[in-house]
Design a protein around this motif. Structure first.
Motif, mmCIF file in Angstrom:
data_model
loop_
_atom_site.group_PDB
_atom_site.id
_atom_site.type_symbol
_atom_site.label_atom_id
_atom_site.label_comp_id
_atom_site.label_asym_id
_atom_site.label_seq_id
_atom_site.Cartn_x
_atom_site.Cartn_y
_atom_site.Cartn_z
ATOM 1 N N HIS A 74 42.503 39.512 50.492
ATOM 2 C CA HIS A 74 43.953 39.445 50.569
ATOM 3 C C HIS A 74 44.479 40.460 51.576
ATOM 4 O O HIS A 74 43.788 41.413 51.929
ATOM 5 C CB HIS A 74 44.582 39.751 49.198
ATOM 6 C CG HIS A 74 44.300 38.714 48.164
ATOM 7 N ND1 HIS A 74 43.062 38.557 47.564
ATOM 8 C CD2 HIS A 74 45.112 37.772 47.604
ATOM 9 C CE1 HIS A 74 43.117 37.564 46.685
ATOM 10 N NE2 HIS A 74 44.347 37.078 46.703
ATOM 11 N N SER A 91 46.455 35.575 50.475
ATOM 12 C CA SER A 91 45.077 35.383 50.919
ATOM 13 C C SER A 91 45.080 34.468 52.139
ATOM 14 O O SER A 91 45.386 33.280 52.027
ATOM 15 C CB SER A 91 44.232 34.762 49.805
ATOM 16 O OG SER A 91 42.883 34.633 50.217
ATOM 17 N N GLY A 133 39.980 43.452 48.606
ATOM 18 C CA GLY A 133 39.481 42.487 47.633
ATOM 19 C C GLY A 133 37.989 42.258 47.770
ATOM 20 O O GLY A 133 37.434 42.293 48.873
ATOM 21 N N MET A 135 36.310 39.556 46.133
ATOM 22 C CA MET A 135 35.899 38.203 45.754
ATOM 23 C C MET A 135 35.473 37.442 47.011
ATOM 24 O O MET A 135 36.170 36.563 47.530
ATOM 25 C CB MET A 135 37.026 37.478 45.028
ATOM 26 C CG MET A 135 36.526 36.243 44.268
ATOM 27 S SD MET A 135 37.793 35.497 43.218
ATOM 28 C CE MET A 135 38.929 34.873 44.448
ATOM 29 N N ALA A 149 40.425 27.169 40.697
ATOM 30 C CA ALA A 149 41.712 27.580 41.249
ATOM 31 C C ALA A 149 42.840 26.950 40.454
ATOM 32 O O ALA A 149 42.757 25.798 40.031
ATOM 33 C CB ALA A 149 41.828 27.168 42.715
ATOM 34 N N GLY A 153 46.300 30.139 43.459
ATOM 35 C CA GLY A 153 44.910 30.589 43.531
ATOM 36 C C GLY A 153 44.050 29.743 44.443
ATOM 37 O O GLY A 153 42.908 30.099 44.749
ATOM 38 N N CYS A 237 40.528 32.066 40.480
ATOM 39 C CA CYS A 237 41.761 32.718 40.909
ATOM 40 C C CYS A 237 42.948 31.897 40.439
ATOM 41 O O CYS A 237 42.976 30.680 40.583
ATOM 42 C CB CYS A 237 41.804 32.885 42.427
ATOM 43 S SG CYS A 237 43.209 33.880 43.008
ATOM 44 N N VAL A 243 42.806 32.939 34.317
ATOM 45 C CA VAL A 243 41.579 33.698 34.587
ATOM 46 C C VAL A 243 40.937 34.174 33.291
ATOM 47 O O VAL A 243 39.724 34.098 33.108
ATOM 48 C CB VAL A 243 41.887 34.879 35.518
ATOM 49 C CG1 VAL A 243 40.721 35.847 35.594
ATOM 50 C CG2 VAL A 243 42.235 34.368 36.915
ATOM 51 N N SER A 259 36.650 37.172 39.463
ATOM 52 C CA SER A 259 37.982 36.600 39.336
ATOM 53 C C SER A 259 39.035 37.551 39.860
ATOM 54 O O SER A 259 38.821 38.760 39.954
ATOM 55 C CB SER A 259 38.292 36.273 37.867
ATOM 56 O OG SER A 259 38.329 37.463 37.094
ATOM 57 N N GLU A 260 40.174 36.978 40.220
ATOM 58 C CA GLU A 260 41.373 37.728 40.580
ATOM 59 C C GLU A 260 42.564 36.970 40.014
ATOM 60 O O GLU A 260 42.637 35.750 40.131
ATOM 61 C CB GLU A 260 41.509 37.873 42.098
ATOM 62 C CG GLU A 260 40.529 38.862 42.697
ATOM 63 C CD GLU A 260 40.681 39.013 44.195
ATOM 64 O OE1 GLU A 260 41.516 38.284 44.778
ATOM 65 O OE2 GLU A 260 39.991 39.849 44.787
ATOM 66 N N ALA A 261 43.464 37.705 39.379
ATOM 67 C CA ALA A 261 44.665 37.112 38.798
ATOM 68 C C ALA A 261 45.882 37.601 39.558
ATOM 69 O O ALA A 261 45.997 38.793 39.843
ATOM 70 C CB ALA A 261 44.778 37.482 37.322
ATOM 71 N N PHE A 262 46.783 36.677 39.908
ATOM 72 C CA PHE A 262 47.978 37.107 40.627
ATOM 73 C C PHE A 262 49.152 37.367 39.690
ATOM 74 O O PHE A 262 50.229 37.753 40.120
ATOM 75 C CB PHE A 262 48.373 36.122 41.733
ATOM 76 C CG PHE A 262 48.515 34.688 41.311
ATOM 77 C CD1 PHE A 262 49.622 34.246 40.629
ATOM 78 C CD2 PHE A 262 47.520 33.769 41.619
ATOM 79 C CE1 PHE A 262 49.764 32.929 40.253
ATOM 80 C CE2 PHE A 262 47.658 32.437 41.263
ATOM 81 C CZ PHE A 262 48.775 32.017 40.575
#
Length: 357
Positions: A74, A91, A133, A135, A149, A153, A237, A243, A259-262
């Protein structure tokens, strides 16, 4: 005997950093060319087009100070809205000409997303943070890859799929993409074209509000249709709840899961009431709620601490904590150590605090 020649004194030259402040240099250099800075990364909007019914793709040309981005990472984009500098995380995908493509979904009440999606004009210049990031994938993955996704994501997942296509899709890759309706699906044609060119890539659209056949959400999705996942490297994501549920569903069934959570998940046992938070540098003392992140609580009081991704990754909002107990909003863990650093976006106040703000 002739005398030895005297050594010639070297003439020293001052660099711009020694005779002018960075802010002043950037101000005047920007009047000549909008991307000229002393060392700050900036990007200029060169084109835009609709990505879905509620999303737009912006193509940005970065200046020479941007150090690049790996697929799945990101960047923070600094945007001026109503005279205020705000920052949000996106991203990007890297295009063949070196430009960056980011896709922005319009969020109700979101000042940055609404400005970018509806008002940003070609030629506008943004502050650009360096990539962050973890990931990411190696150039040649060792095992099959499963990408999950939901909503926005999809943007890092698209970058990962493009990376794998460049090397010929060397392993089996499945992308399960949750969206509400077909009109909100981003990159539908591009992903379908990649699937048509590479039998090793399969796209699975899960439309949760499809009028004829609504798909199951991640908590009840039938992953058995994808075959044996025991060797799969999984990346997820989406929103925090998505997530968290993906982890619960696939834990112990796959080789690895990143994982990544927004958006942070809401803890079911969130604390209530208020605490006193002393801001040592500004000399203010505030009453802040215990249940929300420190970043949100401070913004609700009219403060504007530095922030970026708002999900605990980029470290832009880190500040010193002199004393008090904080609670991590993602894990529920408490931290009581004095004189430590705290991420404002993913920590709430559990007791009275003293912050270096």
């Amino acid at each position: 005997m002739s005398a030895l020649p005297r050594p010639v004194a070297r003439r020293s030259f001052l660099s711009p950093r020694q005779w002018v402040s960075e802010e002043l240099f950037d101000f005047w250099a920007g009047r000549v060319h909008p991307l000229w800075t002393l060392r700050r990364a900036r990007a200029r909007l060169v084109s835009r087009h609709a990505a879905s019914a509620d999303s737009v793709t912006l193509v940005l040309r970065p200046n020479r100070h941007f150090r690049g981005v790996a697929p799945g990472q990101h960047v923070n984009l600094g945007v001026e809205v109503d005279g205020r500098r705000l920052s949000r995380s996106y991203s990007p995908s890297v295009l063949d000409d070196g430009c960056l493509a980011i896709t922005v979904k319009t969020v109700a009440g979101g000042k940055v997303s609404q400005h970018l999606a509806q008002h940003a004009q070609v030629g506008e210049v943004f502050e650009l943070g360096q990539a962050f990031g973890e990931m990411t994938l190696p150039a040649i993955p060792a095992a099959r890859v499963l990408l999950l996704a939901a909503g926005s994501g999809i943007t890092p997942m698209r970058a990962l799929v493009r990376q794998l296509e460049v090397v010929g899709m060397p392993v089996q890759v499945d992308l399960v993409y949750w969206a509400q309706q077909r009109g909100t699906v981003c990159f539908a044609e591009e992903l379908a074209d990649i699937a048509a060119r590479h039998p090793g890539f399969r796209l699975h659209l899960a439309l949760t509000r499809d009028p004829t056949a609504p798909a199951a959400r991640v908590g009840s999705y039938d992953f058995s249709v994808l075959g044996d996942l025991s060797s799969a490297q999984v990346m997820a994501c989406g929103p925090g709840g998505f997530v968290e549920t993906a982890h619960a569903r696939l834990h112990g069934q796959v080789a690895s899961l990143q994982s990544e959570a927004f958006t942070p998940p809401v803890l079911s046992d969130a604390e209530t009431g208020t605490v006193r938070v002393e801001l040592r540098r500004s000399g203010r003392t505030l009453e802040l709620p215990r249940g929300s992140s420190l970043l949100q609580a401070l913004e609700d009081e009219g403060l504007r601490p530095a922030s970026g991704c708002r999900m605990g990754i980029c470290n832009t909002c880190v500040c010193g904590k002199a004393s008090g107990v904080t609670r991590h909003t993602l894990t529920g863990e408490y931290a009581a150590e004095p004189a430590t650093q705290v991420k404002l976006c993913v920590n709430s106040a559990s007791t009275d605090l003293i912050l270096e703000l």
